[in-house]
Design a protein around this motif. Structure first.
Motif, PDB file in Angstrom:
ATOM      1  N   PHE A 239       0.818  -1.216   0.000  1.00 46.60           N
ATOM      2  CA  PHE A 239       0.000   0.000   0.000  1.00 46.60           C
ATOM      3  C   PHE A 239       0.851   1.264   0.000  1.00 46.60           C
ATOM      4  CE2 PHE A 239      -2.762  -3.238   1.814  1.00 46.60           C
ATOM      5  CZ  PHE A 239      -3.951  -3.016   1.134  1.00 46.60           C
ATOM      6  N   ALA A 240       2.106   1.165   0.384  1.00 47.99           N
ATOM      7  CA  ALA A 240       3.010   2.316   0.421  1.00 47.99           C
ATOM      8  C   ALA A 240       4.411   1.825   0.088  1.00 47.99           C
ATOM      9  CB  ALA A 240       2.978   2.997   1.783  1.00 47.99           C
ATOM     10  N   ILE A 241       4.718   1.745  -1.192  1.00 52.19           N
ATOM     11  CA  ILE A 241       5.997   1.199  -1.646  1.00 52.19           C
ATOM     12  C   ILE A 241       7.102   2.203  -1.352  1.00 52.19           C
ATOM     13  CG2 ILE A 241       7.262   0.303  -3.646  1.00 52.19           C
ATOM     14  CD1 ILE A 241       4.482  -0.246  -4.925  1.00 52.19           C
ATOM     15  N   GLY A 242       8.189   1.722  -0.810  1.00 50.14           N
ATOM     16  CA  GLY A 242       9.289   2.598  -0.418  1.00 50.14           C
ATOM     17  C   GLY A 242      10.171   3.011  -1.574  1.00 50.14           C
ATOM     18  N   LEU A 243       9.559   3.507  -2.637  1.00 57.64           N
ATOM     19  CA  LEU A 243      10.288   3.984  -3.816  1.00 57.64           C
ATOM     20  C   LEU A 243       9.636   5.280  -4.300  1.00 57.64           C
ATOM     21  CD1 LEU A 243      10.701   0.654  -5.847  1.00 57.64           C
ATOM     22  CD2 LEU A 243      12.505   1.863  -4.614  1.00 57.64           C
ATOM     23  N   PRO A 244      10.391   6.136  -4.987  1.00 62.87           N
ATOM     24  CA  PRO A 244       9.808   7.380  -5.506  1.00 62.87           C
ATOM     25  C   PRO A 244       8.922   7.140  -6.725  1.00 62.87           C
ATOM     26  CG  PRO A 244      12.095   7.199  -6.161  1.00 62.87           C
ATOM     27  CD  PRO A 244      11.838   6.050  -5.220  1.00 62.87           C
TER      28      PRO A 244
ATOM     29  N   GLU B  86     -11.842  -1.406  -2.683  1.00 60.65           N
ATOM     30  CA  GLU B  86     -11.065  -0.246  -2.230  1.00 60.65           C
ATOM     31  C   GLU B  86      -9.600  -0.600  -1.995  1.00 60.65           C
ATOM     32  OE1 GLU B  86     -11.566   0.844   2.194  1.00 60.65           O
ATOM     33  OE2 GLU B  86     -13.484  -0.040   1.641  1.00 60.65           O
ATOM     34  N   HIS B  87      -9.347  -1.837  -1.542  1.00 58.93           N
ATOM     35  CA  HIS B  87      -7.960  -2.262  -1.355  1.00 58.93           C
ATOM     36  C   HIS B  87      -7.268  -2.470  -2.698  1.00 58.93           C
ATOM     37  CE1 HIS B  87      -9.263  -3.932   2.808  1.00 58.93           C
ATOM     38  NE2 HIS B  87      -8.867  -2.688   2.897  1.00 58.93           N
ATOM     39  N   ARG B  88      -7.959  -3.083  -3.643  1.00 59.97           N
ATOM     40  CA  ARG B  88      -7.372  -3.291  -4.967  1.00 59.97           C
ATOM     41  C   ARG B  88      -7.050  -1.945  -5.624  1.00 59.97           C
ATOM     42  NH1 ARG B  88     -11.650  -7.178  -5.101  1.00 59.97           N
ATOM     43  NH2 ARG B  88     -12.886  -5.874  -6.504  1.00 59.97           N
ATOM     44  N   LEU B  89      -7.969  -0.997  -5.519  1.00 59.72           N
ATOM     45  CA  LEU B  89      -7.750   0.311  -6.132  1.00 59.72           C
ATOM     46  C   LEU B  89      -6.607   1.063  -5.454  1.00 59.72           C
ATOM     47  CD1 LEU B  89     -11.421   1.398  -6.809  1.00 59.72           C
ATOM     48  CD2 LEU B  89      -9.641   1.061  -8.535  1.00 59.72           C
ATOM     49  N   ALA B  90      -6.507   0.946  -4.128  1.00 62.44           N
ATOM     50  CA  ALA B  90      -5.416   1.611  -3.413  1.00 62.44           C
ATOM     51  C   ALA B  90      -4.068   1.072  -3.885  1.00 62.44           C
ATOM     52  CB  ALA B  90      -5.574   1.413  -1.906  1.00 62.44           C
ATOM     53  N   ILE B  91      -3.971  -0.236  -4.061  1.00 66.08           N
ATOM     54  CA  ILE B  91      -2.718  -0.839  -4.513  1.00 66.08           C
ATOM     55  C   ILE B  91      -2.445  -0.478  -5.970  1.00 66.08           C
ATOM     56  CG2 ILE B  91      -1.582  -3.040  -4.993  1.00 66.08           C
ATOM     57  CD1 ILE B  91      -3.084  -4.123  -2.495  1.00 66.08           C
ATOM     58  N   LEU B  92      -3.471  -0.517  -6.813  1.00 63.08           N
ATOM     59  CA  LEU B  92      -3.285  -0.160  -8.218  1.00 63.08           C
ATOM     60  C   LEU B  92      -2.803   1.285  -8.369  1.00 63.08           C
ATOM     61  CD1 LEU B  92      -6.410  -1.877  -9.793  1.00 63.08           C
ATOM     62  CD2 LEU B  92      -4.033  -2.404 -10.339  1.00 63.08           C
ATOM     63  N   ARG B  93      -3.343   2.184  -7.562  1.00 62.27           N
ATOM     64  CA  ARG B  93      -2.913   3.586  -7.633  1.00 62.27           C
ATOM     65  C   ARG B  93      -1.467   3.748  -7.160  1.00 62.27           C
ATOM     66  NH1 ARG B  93      -8.782   4.789  -5.610  1.00 62.27           N
ATOM     67  NH2 ARG B  93      -9.789   5.364  -7.584  1.00 62.27           N
ATOM     68  N   GLU B  94      -1.074   2.937  -6.168  1.00 65.07           N
ATOM     69  CA  GLU B  94       0.314   2.973  -5.729  1.00 65.07           C
ATOM     70  C   GLU B  94       1.235   2.398  -6.814  1.00 65.07           C
ATOM     71  OE1 GLU B  94       3.478   3.575  -2.777  1.00 65.07           O
ATOM     72  OE2 GLU B  94       1.700   4.563  -3.589  1.00 65.07           O
ATOM     73  N   PHE B  95       0.778   1.354  -7.501  1.00 62.67           N
ATOM     74  CA  PHE B  95       1.528   0.825  -8.643  1.00 62.67           C
ATOM     75  C   PHE B  95       1.654   1.899  -9.732  1.00 62.67           C
ATOM     76  CE2 PHE B  95       0.470  -3.996  -8.055  1.00 62.67           C
ATOM     77  CZ  PHE B  95       1.204  -3.996  -6.887  1.00 62.67           C
TER      78      PHE B  95
END
Length: 225
Positions: A114-119, A139-148
């Motif tokens: 959910f919060a990848i440690g990369l810029p 909502e979890h899938r979308l949160a991860i997709l947006r972080e991707f």
């Protein structure tokens, strides 16, 4: 019922990874022809998705689990592999189980999905295999997709289980006969592809494990903005 918070989701992922760790140890010496053929098909399947993604040079494997796909990712000599997982135990296991020459091609670090440690725009491609089939909440899938979308500068390759296949029907019948619910999510095409587009991705294509029969599908997505 309210959606589980991300911390609970990652706790469940840790349990899944513990089971994967045990399975990874077993898979080091496949004990049947069918299993060996399945593993060979899996490698071919991943190669097809990487080719569709344009053979990315810098790949983030997240969550990497036991690193079972590192040998395939490393087949391209100029590819750099970053590997992250929420579980430090799993990363420690990878260091012990993989040969030193393989580990020299991989840089590991602990990270939440959910919060990848990369810029932003840090990698060419995010490679995500054992995750989405365990995420029942949109909502979890979308949160991860947006972080991707934030971290990848170009593509995402992800695996999920599709409904409408022969094995999906067999699995549903088996679960009903045993009085048990499946631990994995079966996706409809319209639902999951709609979520991909909502998160800012175009669909380059997909590759089914065994078309029309097996539930497993790899999607290859590209950022549209």
């Amino acid at each position: 019922m309210p959606a589980q918070p991300p911390a609970t989701v990652e706790l469940e992922l840790a349990r899944q990874h513990a089971r994967e760790l045990a399975r990874a140890c077993q898979e080091r010496s496949p004990d049947s022809l069918v299993r060996r053929l399945g593993l060979a098909r899996e490698k071919q399947w991943v190669r097809q998705a990487l080719k569709l993604a344009g053979e990315p040079g810098l790949v983030l494997d997240l969550p990497c689990g036991a690193g079972r796909f590192w040998p395939v990712l490393a087949e391209r000599a100029n590819r750099v592999i970053l590997a992250a997982d929420p579980s430090q135990e799993m990363l420690d296991h990878c260091v012990v189980q993989h040969p030193v020459d393989s580990l020299q091609r991989v840089r590991t670090f602990q990270s939440s999905v959910f919060a990848i440690g990369l810029p932003e725009n840090a990698v060419d491609c995010i490679f995500c295999m054992p995750l989405f089939q365990h995420l029942g909440e949109s909502e979890h899938r979308l949160a991860i997709l947006r972080e991707f979308h934030r971290v990848s500068r170009d593509t995402v390759i992800l695996s999920l289980w599709m409904d409408g296949k022969v094995m999906a029907w067999h699995r549903r019948r088996q679960a009903q006969a045993c009085g048990q619910d499946s631990q994995r999510v079966l996706f409809g095409k319209a639902l999951v592809e709609g979520e991909f587009r909502e998160a800012g991705f175009d669909i380059l294509g997909h590759r089914d494990f065994f078309p029309g029969y097996a539930m497993r599908r790899l999607y290859v997505l590209r950022k549209n903005s």
